[in-house]
Design a protein around this motif. Sequence first.
Motif: not given
Length: 374
Positions: A257-265
Amino acid sequence: MKQRHLIVLFFLFIMASGCYGERSETIIIPDLEEKDAEEPHSQLFQVKTIYSLPSLTQLFGWSFSDSVVGVFREEESSESLQNDLYSLSAPYENPELLKEIDENTFSLAMSPDGKKMVGLTVDSVRASLNLFSLTNGNKTEIRDFELNNLGYLQDVAWSNNSRYVSYLIIGGKDRNHANIGIYDTASGTHRKYSLDGVEYESLTGVTISDNGKGLLITSWPHARQEFTIFMGKITETGITIQYKNQIGGGKPVWLTNDQFMFIGQGETLYEYDHRNGELSSLLEKVATFKLSNDRKKIAYSLYDNDTIYAGRLQGKNIIYQEPVYQGIIPMDMYWSPTSNNLLIYGRKQTSSIQSQSSAAPIIHSSDQAYIVEF
């Protein structure tokens, strides 16, 4: 004899207490039985069997019965089996009808637990967003719209715990705003929020956290060739934006609920922790990734590479990384409910020589799906 041992131990304890004053230490002895019960890392992603699936036009993931759900095509034909949902169980050869779907239903999305489906049904005067049960066949209307006030509905998505449905509405009655709709399947309640402070024309998606309070919103401004991610929190007054960053594309994924993942530049896979504002780099040159429902395993692909890898998440690290399939560019991946199978849907490329006079090979591509069983 036993009493004498107890007296000696007590005496040693008193001596130790006198030496260290009031300081005490707690020694934790690991549970060897629990440790031994864990699967050896050498066998965690050992490929057991690879299955090739029949031709399909759309894939939704895994159902509650550990079968694949999708819209399949007739053998030796380009026509799909209408719009109905079919399930495919091991050995994944013959699709079986799971549920009939109205041909005017669009934007279908299946819950991560494989028990529910949501879709937009449109007729000549109105549209309705409906919830379909895949276990008992029941249908529930979430919300209805007048077509002239509907605007553009997009990115119907589920929370990872299969409780909440979120979606975007751009335009329509509130032409200068974008609205986010949220449906709680547990309480049967629907909420709508106006999204301010973001260029509404460029919004591409929204995903809600498991507690129903956090939102990950993606945007692609037309004036710039870059994607943006916004982390929002639902409050009594509406949506408050708490974090913003540039991303390289794809959808961000809630870890907690407080953390997320993503692909950055720069194709780096990041994890952001809102509790302390820490941004951590996990992996480089990542093209796509998919987390298992229990958030313990990850499947991913790399740029300029047609190999699928699997690994285990441990803190800020990805360990036990292993190649599990080669020769496909994934468009989507799905972990089975038990995380013992990985469903891969992507573009497979093959090359052939047209003639002896032509040295350059001809590249052929086709969309195919496979299941990797560990």
